[in-house]
Design a protein around this motif. Sequence first.
Motif, mmCIF file in Angstrom:
data_model
loop_
_atom_site.group_PDB
_atom_site.id
_atom_site.type_symbol
_atom_site.label_atom_id
_atom_site.label_comp_id
_atom_site.label_asym_id
_atom_site.label_seq_id
_atom_site.Cartn_x
_atom_site.Cartn_y
_atom_site.Cartn_z
ATOM 1 N N ILE A 166 0.843 -1.198 0.000
ATOM 2 C CA ILE A 166 0.000 0.000 0.000
ATOM 3 C C ILE A 166 0.879 1.249 0.000
ATOM 4 N N ARG A 167 1.945 1.217 0.784
ATOM 5 C CA ARG A 167 2.856 2.371 0.865
ATOM 6 C C ARG A 167 3.822 2.443 -0.308
ATOM 7 N N GLN A 168 4.132 1.289 -0.904
ATOM 8 C CA GLN A 168 5.122 1.228 -1.992
ATOM 9 C C GLN A 168 4.533 0.469 -3.179
ATOM 10 N N PRO A 169 3.524 1.026 -3.854
ATOM 11 C CA PRO A 169 2.843 0.281 -4.919
ATOM 12 C C PRO A 169 3.722 -0.052 -6.131
ATOM 13 N N ASP A 170 4.860 0.611 -6.278
ATOM 14 C CA ASP A 170 5.738 0.348 -7.420
ATOM 15 C C ASP A 170 6.815 -0.695 -7.130
#
Length: 86
Positions: free
Chosen positions: A60-64
């Motif tokens: 969620i915090r790092q979608p990439d």
Amino acid sequence: MLGLLMMVALADEPAAVDGSWVPPDIPGQVTPESPHWDLEVLYTAAESQKGLILAKRRLIRQPDDINLPWMIARFMFEIGEQIDRN
């Protein structure tokens, strides 16, 4: 992958849950310096529920981050393996 499995199978020392055992340097291998080493330790310790929750929160915090969906899939697979199908 087969090479990694052979190295692990022939290793003198079993993988330690505390992360003290470090596998040989292999491209793509998660190491203690990797941002997801803690997820790998949880996976090794069969803490799939904890690992799945943590990996989903990170995604969620790092979608990439391309590694997190893979980690989520691994945890989900291990959880699914515990379901009695009979």
